[in-house]
Design a protein around this motif. Structure first.
Motif, PDB file in Angstrom:
ATOM      1  N   THR A   8      -6.536   8.158  40.059  1.00 39.77           N
ATOM      2  CA  THR A   8      -6.784   7.602  41.392  1.00 39.77           C
ATOM      3  C   THR A   8      -5.474   7.583  42.180  1.00 39.77           C
ATOM      4  O   THR A   8      -4.393   7.554  41.602  1.00 39.77           O
ATOM      5  CB  THR A   8      -7.369   6.181  41.319  1.00 39.77           C
ATOM      6  N   VAL A  32      -8.947  11.482  42.658  1.00 41.49           N
ATOM      7  CA  VAL A  32      -9.616  10.565  43.574  1.00 41.49           C
ATOM      8  C   VAL A  32      -8.599   9.988  44.558  1.00 41.49           C
ATOM      9  O   VAL A  32      -7.540   9.501  44.158  1.00 41.49           O
ATOM     10  CB  VAL A  32     -10.297   9.404  42.814  1.00 41.49           C
ATOM     11  N   LEU A  61     -11.392   3.533  47.661  1.00 43.01           N
ATOM     12  CA  LEU A  61     -11.685   2.680  46.516  1.00 43.01           C
ATOM     13  C   LEU A  61     -11.607   1.187  46.833  1.00 43.01           C
ATOM     14  O   LEU A  61     -11.899   0.365  45.962  1.00 43.01           O
ATOM     15  CB  LEU A  61     -10.743   3.018  45.356  1.00 43.01           C
ATOM     16  N   ALA A  67     -15.890   2.551  42.812  1.00 42.97           N
ATOM     17  CA  ALA A  67     -15.593   2.941  41.433  1.00 42.97           C
ATOM     18  C   ALA A  67     -16.869   3.368  40.708  1.00 42.97           C
ATOM     19  O   ALA A  67     -16.874   4.355  39.964  1.00 42.97           O
ATOM     20  CB  ALA A  67     -14.915   1.788  40.689  1.00 42.97           C
ATOM     21  N   ASN A  86      -5.364   4.602  36.463  1.00 38.86           N
ATOM     22  CA  ASN A  86      -5.587   3.762  37.631  1.00 38.86           C
ATOM     23  C   ASN A  86      -4.266   3.594  38.372  1.00 38.86           C
ATOM     24  O   ASN A  86      -3.494   2.661  38.109  1.00 38.86           O
ATOM     25  CB  ASN A  86      -6.133   2.395  37.198  1.00 38.86           C
ATOM     26  N   ALA A  88      -4.034   4.125  42.041  1.00 38.07           N
ATOM     27  CA  ALA A  88      -4.204   3.763  43.449  1.00 38.07           C
ATOM     28  C   ALA A  88      -3.844   2.300  43.699  1.00 38.07           C
ATOM     29  O   ALA A  88      -4.215   1.412  42.934  1.00 38.07           O
ATOM     30  CB  ALA A  88      -5.640   4.015  43.891  1.00 38.07           C
TER      31      ALA A  88
END
Length: 260
Positions: A8, A32, A61, A67, A86, A88
């Protein structure tokens, strides 16, 4: 058989560099971020250079159920995620009484809620396979309160403690959880947080995102639970345990206030 990494915040900074690291190792990718154009450009670059498959999912997100929607798409496409990263997240700079609640609410939803839901969803799949690695990008901010960035520091404390707890729960199940804790890094973070005038970063030579990404990748592959980038960062992060809490908070404020 190629493994797949879901990353992300993959359109810039540490996330982008982590995508390059995994691609160079031959891993397929699920990238993402909100910026569709940047993701598509990165997809073309990495697929042509490394002969891998890259799935791009443009998603904000910080929005409810984002998610879950990403997870559902990977399940629908039968893509098993071996590495969940993870990454982001964003911050904000200023006195809490003066900062913008909407921005802080999005920060909490992104830095905490989305990260936690991604971990919940993909961890269940990893448990079924008895294999998998998770990296949650925390920060050296996780080790102390942060006046002028109160909410951001608090979100990263959550990420660190959450990651350590889950790492303990999955021990012996073929799964590792790593909390990567970089200090201030050369990326787009400072501009988004509007902290270019902070003494923490103004005039400082910061480590590049690529260096932090390489360090994080190696730590994850070794199964390290807490990985603090930089010798001085490791010393400072551990030293706060031996100092009075009010002193730690005062010091944090002094090094993070606006430069004169």
């Amino acid at each position: 058989m190629r493994k797949t990494a879901l990353i992300t915040g993959a359109s810039s900074g540490i996330g982008l560099e982590l995508a390059k690291v995994h691609a160079a190792k031959g891993d397929n990718l699920v990238l993402v971020a909100r910026n569709q154009v940047k993701l598509e450009e990165l997809k073309v670059e990495l697929e042509s250079k490394h002969n891998i498959n890259v799935l791009v999912i443009a998603k904000d997100l910080s929005l409810p159920n984002a998610a879950q929607e990403v997870f559902d798409e990977t399940i629908h496409k039968a893509i098993p995620v071996d590495y969940l990263i993870n990454n982001a997240g964003f911050g904000d700079f200023g006195m809490f009484s003066e900062t913008n609640w909407e921005k802080e609410h999005k920060m909490i939803e992104l830095n905490i809620t989305a990260l936690t839901q991604f971990t919940k969803l993909y961890l269940k799949e990893m448990v079924k396979r008895n294999s998998g690695r998770i990296m949650n990008v925390a920060s050296t901010a996780a080790f102390q309160p942060g006046p002028t960035m109160a909410v951001y520091y608090a979100t990263k404390a959550f990420v660190l403690h959450f990651s350590e707890a889950i790492a303990n729960e999955v021990k012996g199940k073929g799964i590792t959880v790593t909390a990567l804790c970089p200090g201030a890094t050369e990326s787009g973070f400072q501009s988004v947080a509007e902290m270019e005038e902070s003494k923490l970063v103004k005039g400082k030579k910061l480590p590049p995102s690529a260096e932090v990404a390489q360090y994080g990748y190696k730590a994850m592959m070794k199964g390290k639970t807490v990985a603090i980038h930089g010798v001085m960062n490791r010393i400072l992060a551990n030293s706060v345990r031996f100092m009075p809490r009010n002193m730690v908070t005062k010091i944090t404020r002094s090094v993070q206030d606006k430069a004169n």
